[in-house]
Design a protein around this motif. Sequence first.
Motif, PDB file in Angstrom:
ATOM      1  N   TYR A 103       0.822  -1.205   0.000  1.00  0.00           N
ATOM      2  CA  TYR A 103       0.000   0.000   0.000  1.00  0.00           C
ATOM      3  C   TYR A 103       0.860   1.260   0.000  1.00  0.00           C
ATOM      4  N   LEU A 104       2.024   1.178   0.670  1.00  0.00           N
ATOM      5  CA  LEU A 104       2.937   2.321   0.626  1.00  0.00           C
ATOM      6  C   LEU A 104       3.354   2.580  -0.817  1.00  0.00           C
ATOM      7  N   LEU A 105       3.608   1.502  -1.546  1.00  0.00           N
ATOM      8  CA  LEU A 105       3.979   1.668  -2.951  1.00  0.00           C
ATOM      9  C   LEU A 105       2.833   2.282  -3.739  1.00  0.00           C
ATOM     10  N   TYR A 106       1.607   1.832  -3.455  1.00  0.00           N
ATOM     11  CA  TYR A 106       0.456   2.424  -4.138  1.00  0.00           C
ATOM     12  C   TYR A 106       0.354   3.918  -3.825  1.00  0.00           C
ATOM     13  N   ALA A 107       0.566   4.258  -2.545  1.00  0.00           N
ATOM     14  CA  ALA A 107       0.491   5.672  -2.160  1.00  0.00           C
ATOM     15  C   ALA A 107       1.566   6.472  -2.886  1.00  0.00           C
ATOM     16  N   LEU A 108       2.772   5.915  -2.932  1.00  0.00           N
ATOM     17  CA  LEU A 108       3.875   6.592  -3.609  1.00  0.00           C
ATOM     18  C   LEU A 108       3.537   6.789  -5.083  1.00  0.00           C
ATOM     19  N   PHE A 109       3.012   5.718  -5.676  1.00  0.00           N
ATOM     20  CA  PHE A 109       2.617   5.784  -7.084  1.00  0.00           C
ATOM     21  C   PHE A 109       1.570   6.891  -7.281  1.00  0.00           C
ATOM     22  N   GLY A 110       0.575   6.925  -6.375  1.00  0.00           N
ATOM     23  CA  GLY A 110      -0.484   7.926  -6.489  1.00  0.00           C
ATOM     24  C   GLY A 110       0.042   9.347  -6.418  1.00  0.00           C
ATOM     25  N   VAL A 111       0.867   9.634  -5.402  1.00  0.00           N
ATOM     26  CA  VAL A 111       1.346  11.013  -5.269  1.00  0.00           C
ATOM     27  C   VAL A 111       2.268  11.368  -6.436  1.00  0.00           C
ATOM     28  N   PHE A 112       3.031  10.389  -6.891  1.00  0.00           N
ATOM     29  CA  PHE A 112       3.960  10.668  -7.983  1.00  0.00           C
ATOM     30  C   PHE A 112       3.190  10.993  -9.266  1.00  0.00           C
ATOM     31  N   VAL A 113       2.284  10.093  -9.626  1.00  0.00           N
ATOM     32  CA  VAL A 113       1.498  10.321 -10.846  1.00  0.00           C
ATOM     33  C   VAL A 113       0.651  11.584 -10.704  1.00  0.00           C
ATOM     34  N   GLY A 114       0.044  11.750  -9.510  1.00  0.00           N
ATOM     35  CA  GLY A 114      -0.790  12.926  -9.288  1.00  0.00           C
ATOM     36  C   GLY A 114      -0.010  14.209  -9.469  1.00  0.00           C
ATOM     37  N   THR A 115       1.202  14.268  -8.893  1.00  0.00           N
ATOM     38  CA  THR A 115       2.006  15.470  -9.036  1.00  0.00           C
ATOM     39  C   THR A 115       2.409  15.672 -10.486  1.00  0.00           C
ATOM     40  N   ALA A 116       2.858  14.581 -11.135  1.00  0.00           N
ATOM     41  CA  ALA A 116       3.310  14.706 -12.522  1.00  0.00           C
ATOM     42  C   ALA A 116       2.183  15.237 -13.403  1.00  0.00           C
ATOM     43  N   VAL A 117       0.969  14.690 -13.212  1.00  0.00           N
ATOM     44  CA  VAL A 117      -0.152  15.137 -14.030  1.00  0.00           C
ATOM     45  C   VAL A 117      -0.588  16.528 -13.606  1.00  0.00           C
TER      46      VAL A 117
END
Lengths: 509, 187
Positions: free
Chosen positions: A19-33
């Motif tokens: 889930y930490l990886l999912y959270a990291l993925f979310g914030v990363f993609v969210g910021t990039a977009v």
Amino acid sequence: MDNLTALLEGFSTVLHPVYLLYALFGVFVGTAVGVLPGIGPAMAIALLLPLTYSLEPTAALIVFAGIYYGGMYGGSTTSILLNTPGESASIVTAIEGNRMARAGRGAAALATAAIGSFVAGTLATVALTFLAPVVARWAVRLGEPDYFALMVVAFVTVGALLGSSVPRGLAALALGLFLGLVGTDTLTGQQRFTFGVPNLADGIDVVVVAVGLFAVGEAVYVGSRMRHGPVHVIPVEKGWRTWMKRDDWRRSWKPWLRGAAIGFPVGTIPAGGADVATFLSYASERRLAGPRRKEFGKGAIEGVAGPEAANNAAASGVLVPLLTLGLPTTATAAIIIVAFQSYGIRPGPLLLQSESALVWALIASLYVGNLMLVVLNLPLVGMWVKVLRIPRHYLYAGILLFGALGSYALNFSPVDVLLLVLIGLVGFFMRRYGYPVAPLVVGMILGPMAEDRLRRSLAISQGDLTYLVTSPFAATAYAAIVLLLVAGLWLRRRERAAEVPQEQSPETP
Amino acid sequence: MSTPGAPGAPGHEGGPTAAATPPRRRWGELVLAGVIAALGVYVLLAAGGITVPGSTNTLGPRAFPYLVGALLVAVGAALVVLVLTGRAGQEEGGEDVDPTVRTDWLSVALLVAALVVHVFAINVVGWPFAAAILFAGAAVVLGARPWWRAALAGLVLGLLVQVVFGGLLGLSLPPGPLLEGVPFLRG
């Protein structure tokens, strides 16, 4: 104490490595977009919905929480480093932040925005943790007419108070209400406005409408009047020592706290979410600046710190009515509701009991996501700057592609994509003639809910219309609408007054 | 230009766009406001045709459509009046929008055409190639040069999305006849 135990359980879920990886993925993609120009948080979530179609609910909501906060963060980078603002919530940041960047203090502006967002976001999440259960407990006692009154408040604020033109906001709202009517009536099973098309019997999918309006409409609109030539990104000095000096900290911490104090309450009431909060914070910082007031409009760090903090605090505040009443008060919240619904989860007063583990995992992931964002964002500024330089023809072609993917993946039917193109055209014309698109999305989600509440109320009262206004809460809500209208007009006048310094400030030589 | 000091004079001959745009724009805006009002009239008329089951005791399935139709007619009419009295809407700004240029209708038509071709290509050539057509078409319309680089980027992106979303995330995107046998592209 009960909440704390539940929250700790939420943390124990979220801190699981996957889930930490999912959270990291979310914030990363969210910021990039979110950093991408022209893409606000609403569009980011709508575009990234297909990413989560195949995830289980907890993972999907954690990714969403990341995208939501990440998109908010990303927007401030865009408005500081580019000349013109992206999402509306960042506009006031653009005034001061952009001036600071031009004066060679871009790193300090980005740092105060990021750290302020973290501070305010965390404070607001704490407030959410304690407020949500209280509101949910109180909301259980609300009757059908009370909910209807709340929705009318949301219609009025979203439709009439936001945007520059009241009739255009109401027109967008009415169009959304109409789109919400299309399909099968839930109470009687009658088909309405389906034109005999079988695909429309289940109603128009909100994802198609949101992606069509935000992604396709925006891409076509930009395509119609594209700014050609190279992209000018203001360079940022390297090295963490330039981020914030002692003086910057001294000038920032109070605006951060004030921004959080302004943003969270404004976010919780249906009063327009982040836009109003950032503006209020900017206005109050300007008033409190004392001798520094003349710096406003020329790059005052308080004018970045306060509004950015308010922006993120409001983003958490919006989650209070969303989770406890099922009431979306911004376009972004409306799309989050859609995401919930695609997992069969109905936000409302019973959500905290029926889906307790899920909700607390979501709230815990907000804390984690906030921390990740502040750690990720400052060192990665160089990368976001590269993202800002993406050639515009590829950027908008990509937005169209992912928009088409998102609506195709709903039912794997090209008909949905065709509908997307039609709604994209509507979005294009709305942008071109100054109609806000957010009320349309909110109207489409809230319309069927409001109709349901209204009809249930009148079924209970056997047609007696006074039943709608006799409950104390409903009466208060309708009185609040009148107050809101007056306050809204006053605020708008203040907003115009606040725009003056921007115009008066001299051009940088 | 030639007409000296006449504020608001319609200067169409390629003069400063700021003065020339409002009278041109008003038509489209008027049409949009009219369409909103017309939609409202349609909703009001069509709402009467919704079947009301006998079991409905108070508010049936027609009431809310009547409200929505009335709202559409009211705001549509108000907007027609606003536009006619010269209070045009303020078009949206944005980072990549050049406020000084006129709307390029050809680009709008070509972008929509790329989308429509994409829709009909999905079931014929498969999703990755339909995606490549959309991406390359839109990029070239928006100014990507040379065209083959955009086409190549579109193809790579289409295949990449197919692998990630179709293969890894399990969305059933049709790979199309050309790639039918490739296992990791399957949804």
